[in-house]
Design a protein around this motif. Structure first.
Motif, short mmCIF file in Angstrom:
data_model
loop_
_atom_site.label_atom_id
_atom_site.label_comp_id
_atom_site.label_asym_id
_atom_site.label_seq_id
_atom_site.Cartn_x
_atom_site.Cartn_y
_atom_site.Cartn_z
N PHE A 1 0.86 -1.19 0.00
CA PHE A 1 0.00 0.00 0.00
C PHE A 1 0.89 1.23 0.00
CE2 PHE A 1 0.35 1.68 4.27
CZ PHE A 1 0.53 0.59 5.11
N HIS A 2 0.37 2.32 -0.48
CA HIS A 2 1.12 3.57 -0.61
C HIS A 2 0.11 4.72 -0.63
CE1 HIS A 2 -0.06 2.53 -4.70
NE2 HIS A 2 -0.22 3.84 -4.82
N PHE A 3 0.66 5.95 -0.71
CA PHE A 3 -0.19 7.13 -0.63
C PHE A 3 0.13 8.12 -1.75
CE2 PHE A 3 -1.72 6.33 3.72
CZ PHE A 3 -0.76 5.46 4.20
N HIS A 4 -0.84 9.00 -2.01
CA HIS A 4 -0.66 10.18 -2.86
C HIS A 4 -1.16 11.37 -2.05
CE1 HIS A 4 -0.21 7.57 -6.51
NE2 HIS A 4 -1.01 6.77 -5.80
N TRP A 5 -0.47 12.52 -2.09
CA TRP A 5 -0.88 13.65 -1.28
C TRP A 5 -0.48 14.96 -1.92
CZ3 TRP A 5 2.96 10.16 -0.09
CH2 TRP A 5 4.26 10.68 0.03
N SER B 1 -5.53 14.12 -3.58
CA SER B 1 -6.10 12.83 -3.98
C SER B 1 -6.00 12.68 -5.50
CB SER B 1 -7.56 12.71 -3.53
OG SER B 1 -8.36 13.71 -4.15
N GLU B 2 -6.11 11.44 -5.95
CA GLU B 2 -6.10 11.15 -7.40
C GLU B 2 -7.55 11.15 -7.91
OE1 GLU B 2 -3.20 7.73 -8.00
OE2 GLU B 2 -2.20 9.56 -8.68
N HIS B 3 -8.38 10.33 -7.29
CA HIS B 3 -9.81 10.41 -7.62
C HIS B 3 -10.39 11.66 -6.97
CE1 HIS B 3 -8.93 6.18 -8.42
NE2 HIS B 3 -9.92 6.25 -9.29
N LEU C 1 -5.09 6.85 -0.12
CA LEU C 1 -4.39 5.59 0.19
C LEU C 1 -4.77 4.56 -0.85
CD1 LEU C 1 -3.18 3.28 2.01
CD2 LEU C 1 -5.31 3.41 3.34
N HIS C 2 -3.79 3.86 -1.39
CA HIS C 2 -4.03 2.77 -2.34
C HIS C 2 -3.48 1.45 -1.80
CE1 HIS C 2 -4.19 5.78 -5.92
NE2 HIS C 2 -5.36 5.67 -5.30
N LEU C 3 -4.37 0.48 -1.65
CA LEU C 3 -3.96 -0.89 -1.27
C LEU C 3 -4.00 -1.72 -2.55
CD1 LEU C 3 -6.22 -0.30 1.64
CD2 LEU C 3 -4.12 -1.51 2.18
N LEU D 1 -3.48 1.62 -13.82
CA LEU D 1 -2.46 2.16 -12.93
C LEU D 1 -2.51 3.68 -13.09
CD1 LEU D 1 0.62 -0.10 -13.81
CD2 LEU D 1 -1.02 -0.43 -11.96
N THR D 2 -2.26 4.42 -12.01
CA THR D 2 -2.27 5.90 -12.12
C THR D 2 -0.86 6.45 -12.31
OG1 THR D 2 -2.07 6.16 -9.73
CG2 THR D 2 -4.32 6.06 -10.66
N THR D 3 0.11 5.53 -12.46
CA THR D 3 1.47 5.96 -12.80
C THR D 3 1.94 5.14 -14.00
OG1 THR D 3 2.54 4.25 -11.47
CG2 THR D 3 2.06 6.34 -10.36
#
Ligand SMILES: O=C1NC(=O)[C@@H](c2ccccc2)S1
Ligand SMILES: [Zn+2]
Length: 262
Positions: A93-97, A105-107, A118-120, A198-200
């Motif tokens: 899991f990891h985060f975007h901020w 957030s991404e969404h 948070l992405h699991l 994937l968002t990356t």
């Protein structure tokens, strides 16, 4: 290539299409979830998270985010149910901020950004032999996403935010044992689900997204700790703070977002 993708002026989300043609694909993520356009599907099962026997290994800064990695050699840590036909194994899991609470957030929901997400990340080990193979298959991955919202301090997350000083720089890693991520989930597991990517980079269109409606609440001090991390390595001269490591919403291209709740 000679300059790696990132979130900066020269290598950010609007440049990714140059090296990754999927950037303009038909099932890209993240998206803006327009709640009035979602379709309630009464046959969607509840999400069933089985993390109790999980084995967390390490926390690491990979130069794009901070992530906690799990042992994924068997089905002891899986997510089931929802729209999923198989159990999916937790990999990390990891985060975007953001650099401030108005973004991160991404969404987004009805155009609203949260301070983080948070992405699991889970993979379909019933069908594929490895995470890498699953990561490029249309039903290969399932990502459980949880919005971060500022409020009361989060006591389970506190163990992670207190460990961030150990991984301030890119390619740093530290032991991080016995961390059960179910403690990060809100009480209510109502979710939206859609087929995405994937968002990356490499932006593979391999993700069944499960976005929880309820956020994880954490304190402003805990948010600030994420912003003490760096994209860059310790040896690099210019120290760029890790923040705004999110991709903006992508075109829906006719996809339907289903809701597990009315
Ligand atoms: O949800 C996602 N967030 C990310 O950073 C992407 C990713 C890419 C590779 C591995 C794991 C996750 S996909
Ligand atoms: Zn992510």
């Amino acid at each position: 290539g000679h300059h790696c993708w990132g979130y900066g002026e020269e290598n950010g989300p609007s440049d990714w299409y140059k090296d990754y043609s999927l950037a303009n694909g038909d099932r890209q993520s993240p998206i803006d979830i327009q709640s009035e356009q979602t379709v309630y599907n009464s046959s969607l099962k509840p999400i069933w998270v089985s993390y109790d026997a999980c084995t967390s290994l390490s926390i690491c800064n990979n130069g794009h985010s901070v992530m906690v990695e799990y042992e994924d050699c068997d089905d002891k840590t899986v997510i089931r149910g929802g729209p999923l036909e198989f159990p999916y194994r937790l990999k990390q899991f990891h985060f975007h901020w953001g650099g401030k609470d108005s973004r991160g957030s991404e969404h987004t929901v009805n155009g609203k950004s949260y301070p983080g997400e948070l992405h699991l990340v889970h993979w379909n080990a019933a069908k594929y032999k490895s995470f890498d193979e699953a990561a490029s298959a249309p039903d290969g991955l399932a990502v459980l996403g949880v919005f971060l919202e500022t409020g009361e301090k989060h006591s389970v997350l506190h163990r992670l935010t207190d460990a961030l000083y150990m991984v301030r720089f890119k390619e740093t890693k530290a032991q991080f044992k016995d961390f059960n991520p179910s403690g990060l989930l809100p009480d209510c597991l109502d979710y939206w689900t859609y087929r995405g990517s994937l968002t990356t980079p490499p932006l593979h269109e391999s993700v069944t997204w499960l976005m929880l409606k309820e956020p994880l609440y954490l304190s402003e001090k805990q948010m600030e700790k994420f912003r003490t991390l760096f994209f860059s390595g310790e040896e690099e001269g210019l120290r760029t703070r890790m923040m705004d490591n999110f991709r903006p919403p992508q075109p829906l291209k006719g996809r339907t977002v289903e809701a597990s709740f009315r």
